[in-house]
Scaffold this motif. Structure first.
Motif, PDB file in Angstrom:
ATOM      1  N   VAL A 106     -19.474 -21.650  10.375  1.00 63.00           N
ATOM      2  CA  VAL A 106     -19.354 -20.196  10.314  1.00 63.00           C
ATOM      3  C   VAL A 106     -19.074 -19.557   9.104  1.00 63.00           C
ATOM      4  CG1 VAL A 106     -19.626 -19.987  12.935  1.00 63.00           C
ATOM      5  CG2 VAL A 106     -17.847 -19.341  11.385  1.00 63.00           C
ATOM      6  N   HIS A 107     -19.673 -18.783   8.414  1.00 60.38           N
ATOM      7  CA  HIS A 107     -19.756 -18.264   7.310  1.00 60.38           C
ATOM      8  C   HIS A 107     -18.734 -16.818   7.804  1.00 60.38           C
ATOM      9  CE1 HIS A 107     -22.409 -21.243   6.396  1.00 60.38           C
ATOM     10  NE2 HIS A 107     -23.431 -20.828   7.707  1.00 60.38           N
ATOM     11  N   LEU A 108     -17.570 -16.584   6.966  1.00 58.31           N
ATOM     12  CA  LEU A 108     -16.860 -15.618   7.016  1.00 58.31           C
ATOM     13  C   LEU A 108     -16.299 -14.678   5.150  1.00 58.31           C
ATOM     14  CD1 LEU A 108     -13.861 -16.851   9.048  1.00 58.31           C
ATOM     15  CD2 LEU A 108     -16.193 -15.927   9.902  1.00 58.31           C
ATOM     16  N   SER A 109     -16.457 -13.112   5.102  1.00 60.01           N
ATOM     17  CA  SER A 109     -15.788 -13.434   3.727  1.00 60.01           C
ATOM     18  C   SER A 109     -14.493 -14.052   2.940  1.00 60.01           C
ATOM     19  CB  SER A 109     -15.407 -11.687   4.094  1.00 60.01           C
ATOM     20  OG  SER A 109     -14.420 -11.691   4.558  1.00 60.01           O
ATOM     21  N   TYR A 110     -13.731 -14.547   3.484  1.00 61.72           N
ATOM     22  CA  TYR A 110     -13.573 -15.475   3.237  1.00 61.72           C
ATOM     23  C   TYR A 110     -13.466 -16.838   2.698  1.00 61.72           C
ATOM     24  CZ  TYR A 110     -11.795 -14.908   7.476  1.00 61.72           C
ATOM     25  OH  TYR A 110     -10.351 -15.298   9.120  1.00 61.72           O
ATOM     26  N   GLY A 111     -14.439 -17.195   3.568  1.00 64.51           N
ATOM     27  CA  GLY A 111     -15.181 -18.435   3.370  1.00 64.51           C
ATOM     28  C   GLY A 111     -15.270 -19.306   4.756  1.00 64.51           C
ATOM     29  N   GLY A 156       0.730 -21.124  17.741  1.00 67.26           N
ATOM     30  CA  GLY A 156       2.639 -21.856  17.381  1.00 67.26           C
ATOM     31  C   GLY A 156       2.906 -22.367  15.833  1.00 67.26           C
ATOM     32  N   PRO A 157       2.549 -23.692  16.538  1.00 63.65           N
ATOM     33  CA  PRO A 157       2.276 -24.668  15.674  1.00 63.65           C
ATOM     34  C   PRO A 157       2.244 -24.050  13.985  1.00 63.65           C
ATOM     35  CG  PRO A 157       1.575 -25.121  17.746  1.00 63.65           C
ATOM     36  CD  PRO A 157       1.546 -23.694  17.787  1.00 63.65           C
ATOM     37  N   GLN A 158       0.749 -23.535  13.910  1.00 62.85           N
ATOM     38  CA  GLN A 158       0.538 -23.440  12.935  1.00 62.85           C
ATOM     39  C   GLN A 158       1.648 -21.903  11.923  1.00 62.85           C
ATOM     40  OE1 GLN A 158      -4.272 -23.386  12.522  1.00 62.85           O
ATOM     41  NE2 GLN A 158      -3.928 -23.349  15.073  1.00 62.85           N
ATOM     42  N   ILE A 159       2.422 -21.116  12.609  1.00 69.02           N
ATOM     43  CA  ILE A 159       3.097 -19.945  12.563  1.00 69.02           C
ATOM     44  C   ILE A 159       3.619 -20.066  10.574  1.00 69.02           C
ATOM     45  CG2 ILE A 159       4.912 -18.345  11.975  1.00 69.02           C
ATOM     46  CD1 ILE A 159       4.580 -18.372  14.916  1.00 69.02           C
ATOM     47  N   ASP A 160       3.728 -21.437  10.624  1.00 69.85           N
ATOM     48  CA  ASP A 160       4.612 -21.199   8.959  1.00 69.85           C
ATOM     49  C   ASP A 160       2.826 -21.629   7.957  1.00 69.85           C
ATOM     50  OD1 ASP A 160       6.848 -20.905  10.096  1.00 69.85           O
ATOM     51  OD2 ASP A 160       7.309 -23.456   9.937  1.00 69.85           O
ATOM     52  N   GLY A 161       2.182 -22.431   8.737  1.00 72.94           N
ATOM     53  CA  GLY A 161       0.959 -21.888   7.466  1.00 72.94           C
ATOM     54  C   GLY A 161       0.238 -20.954   7.286  1.00 72.94           C
ATOM     55  N   PHE A 162      -0.139 -20.047   8.375  1.00 74.33           N
ATOM     56  CA  PHE A 162      -0.585 -18.791   8.726  1.00 74.33           C
ATOM     57  C   PHE A 162       0.128 -18.102   7.324  1.00 74.33           C
ATOM     58  CE2 PHE A 162      -2.867 -19.865  13.188  1.00 74.33           C
ATOM     59  CZ  PHE A 162      -4.253 -19.672  11.617  1.00 74.33           C
ATOM     60  N   ALA A 164       2.456 -18.457   5.165  1.00 72.94           N
ATOM     61  CA  ALA A 164       1.928 -19.043   3.863  1.00 72.94           C
ATOM     62  C   ALA A 164       0.781 -18.498   2.782  1.00 72.94           C
ATOM     63  CB  ALA A 164       2.497 -20.446   3.680  1.00 72.94           C
ATOM     64  N   MET A 165      -0.252 -18.271   4.157  1.00 76.16           N
ATOM     65  CA  MET A 165      -1.152 -17.764   3.655  1.00 76.16           C
ATOM     66  C   MET A 165      -1.385 -16.641   3.561  1.00 76.16           C
ATOM     67  SD  MET A 165      -4.415 -19.830   5.046  1.00 76.16           S
ATOM     68  CE  MET A 165      -3.704 -19.586   6.932  1.00 76.16           C
ATOM     69  N   ALA A 170       7.608 -12.417   7.499  1.00 82.37           N
ATOM     70  CA  ALA A 170       8.762 -12.869   7.248  1.00 82.37           C
ATOM     71  C   ALA A 170       8.995 -12.656   8.620  1.00 82.37           C
ATOM     72  CB  ALA A 170       9.628 -12.471   7.014  1.00 82.37           C
ATOM     73  N   GLU A 171       9.454 -13.918   9.676  1.00 83.86           N
ATOM     74  CA  GLU A 171      10.061 -13.567  10.765  1.00 83.86           C
ATOM     75  C   GLU A 171      11.162 -12.610  11.114  1.00 83.86           C
ATOM     76  OE1 GLU A 171      11.794 -16.970  14.118  1.00 83.86           O
ATOM     77  OE2 GLU A 171      11.070 -17.334  11.822  1.00 83.86           O
TER      78      GLU A 171
END
Length: 199
Positions: A106-111, A156-162, A164-165, A170-171
């Motif tokens: 699908v096509h979003l404004s950010y990619g 939960g497993p993606q929190i650090d990656g999100f 970073a984006m 910050a936690e």
């Protein structure tokens, strides 16, 4: 697809909070980072959520911004802001309940992203806005337990990656012995001590 259930839980949580907003409260100021409008009010925040709900069925159909055009520009809320939002929410819910291919692009404004990723993104937006708006209004509110579990499992497993984006701040530390909701809110950087000193 677990992301479908996550979305339905998060969207229902946000609606349950928005439906508590009174006409007078719509004119109250909102945090500046909740809307692109200068000096936003809760109505501006509601308008952003209404537009997001309106876009969702078209996004899931694979339509681009160019194909959709200016369909959702301007004031969607009119004289019945909560009612309009609820109707758009019904349409978004119906669209997500259909048979979806999780890997469809699908096509979003950010990619461009898969449906699975898109539902994760918009679920984050809805879930934590539900909690934040409720707190802004001074409501006695907790995220539904099932939604907290789904967020922990999928996001939960993606929190650090999100983070970073730039999706999450910050936690923040939470009290010892904090409950599951509070621990999650701390991990994503949204938890703040309640005004009354309670949870």
């Amino acid at each position: 697809m677990k992301q479908k259930e996550l979305f339905l839980q998060a969207d229902a949580a946000l609606r349950s909070v928005i439906d508590r907003i009174t006409a007078d409260q719509l004119n109250e100021p909102a945090p500046t980072d909740w809307a692109v409008t200068p000096n936003p009010t809760l109505r501006d925040v509601l308008a952003a959520h209404a537009r997001d709900e309106a876009w969702l069925p078209d996004v899931l159909r694979g339509r681009t911004i160019e194909e959709t055009g200016d369909s959702y520009d301007g004031d969607l809320l009119g004289d019945d802001p909560i009612g309009v939002y609820d109707r758009l929410n019904d349409l978004a819910t119906a669209a997500v309940r259909t048979e979806l291919d999780p890997e469809k692009v699908v096509h979003l404004s950010y990619g461009d992203f898969s449906v699975r990723e898109y539902l994760e993104h918009v679920s984050i937006y809805r879930a934590f806005q539900a909690w934040s708006i409720a707190r802004q209004l001074g409501c006695d509110y907790e995220l539904p337990a099932g939604l907290v579990v789904s967020l922990e499992e999928i996001i939960g497993p993606q929190i650090d990656g999100f983070r970073a984006m730039g999706v999450f701040p910050a936690e923040v530390p939470v009290p010892d012995g904090a409950d599951r909701e509070t621990r999650l809110l701390g991990r994503v950087g949204y938890w703040v001590p309640p005004r009354d000193g309670a949870k």
